[in-house]
Design a protein around this motif. Sequence first.
Motif, mmCIF file in Angstrom:
data_model
loop_
_atom_site.group_PDB
_atom_site.id
_atom_site.type_symbol
_atom_site.label_atom_id
_atom_site.label_comp_id
_atom_site.label_asym_id
_atom_site.label_seq_id
_atom_site.Cartn_x
_atom_site.Cartn_y
_atom_site.Cartn_z
ATOM 1 N N LEU A 29 0.814 -1.223 0.000
ATOM 2 C CA LEU A 29 0.000 0.000 0.000
ATOM 3 C C LEU A 29 0.845 1.268 0.000
ATOM 4 O O LEU A 29 0.321 2.354 -0.261
ATOM 5 C CB LEU A 29 -0.913 0.035 1.235
ATOM 6 C CG LEU A 29 -2.012 -1.016 1.342
ATOM 7 C CD1 LEU A 29 -2.767 -0.863 2.657
ATOM 8 C CD2 LEU A 29 -2.981 -0.916 0.177
ATOM 9 N N THR A 30 2.125 1.147 0.347
ATOM 10 C CA THR A 30 2.901 2.366 0.582
ATOM 11 C C THR A 30 4.203 2.464 -0.220
ATOM 12 O O THR A 30 4.746 3.561 -0.355
ATOM 13 C CB THR A 30 3.274 2.489 2.083
ATOM 14 O OG1 THR A 30 3.977 1.306 2.480
ATOM 15 C CG2 THR A 30 2.032 2.655 2.949
ATOM 16 N N LYS A 31 4.718 1.351 -0.734
ATOM 17 C CA LYS A 31 5.987 1.395 -1.470
ATOM 18 C C LYS A 31 5.723 1.695 -2.945
ATOM 19 O O LYS A 31 4.879 1.046 -3.574
ATOM 20 C CB LYS A 31 6.735 0.055 -1.346
ATOM 21 C CG LYS A 31 7.133 -0.301 0.081
ATOM 22 C CD LYS A 31 8.333 0.524 0.537
ATOM 23 C CE LYS A 31 8.714 0.167 1.973
ATOM 24 N NZ LYS A 31 9.468 1.249 2.616
ATOM 25 N N ALA A 47 4.326 8.750 2.436
ATOM 26 C CA ALA A 47 4.719 9.157 3.782
ATOM 27 C C ALA A 47 3.647 10.063 4.362
ATOM 28 O O ALA A 47 3.004 10.829 3.636
ATOM 29 C CB ALA A 47 6.060 9.893 3.743
ATOM 30 N N ALA A 48 3.450 9.969 5.678
ATOM 31 C CA ALA A 48 2.413 10.737 6.357
ATOM 32 C C ALA A 48 2.600 12.222 6.101
ATOM 33 O O ALA A 48 3.717 12.740 6.166
ATOM 34 C CB ALA A 48 2.450 10.451 7.851
ATOM 35 N N GLY A 49 1.503 12.885 5.799
ATOM 36 C CA GLY A 49 1.525 14.332 5.622
ATOM 37 C C GLY A 49 2.003 14.776 4.246
ATOM 38 O O GLY A 49 1.953 15.963 3.927
ATOM 39 N N ARG A 72 -0.964 4.959 10.415
ATOM 40 C CA ARG A 72 -0.551 4.188 11.585
ATOM 41 C C ARG A 72 -0.034 2.870 11.023
ATOM 42 O O ARG A 72 -0.847 2.009 10.639
ATOM 43 C CB ARG A 72 -1.731 3.949 12.530
ATOM 44 C CG ARG A 72 -2.220 5.211 13.245
ATOM 45 C CD ARG A 72 -2.994 4.868 14.523
ATOM 46 N NE ARG A 72 -4.116 3.977 14.270
ATOM 47 C CZ ARG A 72 -5.341 4.397 13.924
ATOM 48 N NH1 ARG A 72 -5.612 5.692 13.794
ATOM 49 N NH2 ARG A 72 -6.313 3.519 13.698
ATOM 50 N N PRO A 73 1.301 2.758 10.887
ATOM 51 C CA PRO A 73 1.867 1.627 10.157
ATOM 52 C C PRO A 73 1.245 0.277 10.511
ATOM 53 O O PRO A 73 1.026 -0.014 11.691
ATOM 54 C CB PRO A 73 3.356 1.689 10.495
ATOM 55 C CG PRO A 73 3.600 3.154 10.691
ATOM 56 C CD PRO A 73 2.348 3.678 11.354
ATOM 57 N N TYR A 96 -7.907 -0.090 6.231
ATOM 58 C CA TYR A 96 -7.818 -0.708 7.551
ATOM 59 C C TYR A 96 -7.220 -2.105 7.394
ATOM 60 O O TYR A 96 -7.709 -2.894 6.591
ATOM 61 C CB TYR A 96 -9.201 -0.846 8.188
ATOM 62 C CG TYR A 96 -9.910 0.471 8.434
ATOM 63 C CD1 TYR A 96 -9.791 1.127 9.660
ATOM 64 C CD2 TYR A 96 -10.708 1.040 7.448
ATOM 65 C CE1 TYR A 96 -10.447 2.323 9.891
ATOM 66 C CE2 TYR A 96 -11.365 2.250 7.669
ATOM 67 C CZ TYR A 96 -11.232 2.880 8.886
ATOM 68 O OH TYR A 96 -11.882 4.064 9.105
ATOM 69 N N LEU A 97 -6.167 -2.397 8.163
ATOM 70 C CA LEU A 97 -5.538 -3.717 8.120
ATOM 71 C C LEU A 97 -5.746 -4.403 9.458
ATOM 72 O O LEU A 97 -5.431 -3.839 10.507
ATOM 73 C CB LEU A 97 -4.039 -3.591 7.854
ATOM 74 C CG LEU A 97 -3.592 -3.121 6.465
ATOM 75 C CD1 LEU A 97 -3.832 -1.639 6.270
ATOM 76 C CD2 LEU A 97 -2.114 -3.426 6.249
#
Lengths: 141, 114
Positions: A29-31, A47-49, A72-73, A96-97
């Motif tokens: 989800l993030t890379k 990244a957050a923000g 929230r990792p 949501y995980l």
Amino acid sequence: MTLDTTMTDTTIRKSVYLPTSPERVWEFLTKADLLGKWFHPAEKDLAAGEDYLLTSQKDGDRMCWGTVEDMRPHEFMRWSFTVGPMAGVMSTVEWYLTPTAGGTRLTLEHSGLPDNADGYGLVLALDKGWHGFLSNLHDMT
Amino acid sequence: MPPNLQPVFRALGDPTRRDILRMLGQEPMTVAQVSDQFDMTRAAVKKHLVMLSDGGLIHVERRGRETINSLNAAALKPAFDWLGWFDQFWEDRLAALQIAIEKDISNDTGHNHD
């Protein structure tokens, strides 16, 4: 196939079971590169923000973008989210995980969507902003 | 349950068919009239019209020896209602994520055997 789907007037909610850890799902989800394996590649890791931008693999067009509003990792992430044809209207996507036996339950919630759109007007716009999405759909036929 | 929009999206997923829809949005046309607008055989045009008809996007009506095709604008509405559209969008993306993760797992297994 997703496990279940709920559609209300303004929110889409979908859950899917994935046979791997929340940590690994989080990476998908993030890379930047892993997002490209199932969505569209990101400009950089999320990244957050920070703002994010997913571009088409085919022609480099902007596909989806917004800001990572909360992270929230391995548990939760919230994006503001838009696509080209929404003409600048932002919506909200939440992930949501939840760890389950042998894997992860991933829930997507997409809210704040525009109520409706003039269908025929959008067909006229198809050849401009929508080609990337439609070519994805085309691949499935 | 959301409506199954797959036939609608399949019908829309081709530029020729979108052109045909735009023309039929102006006025109903016979197969011959539609064919005249394109550099392709009448059989090929007919195939596109069948796809559009299967997606419910056009009405096909026989009038004597002729077949009149007209736009069914109401069928476009659910496809371009954002909820319906994103419902399909996320369905496809999450299915792709499942496949990507399954591949990821089998790759890992492969490495363990090396």
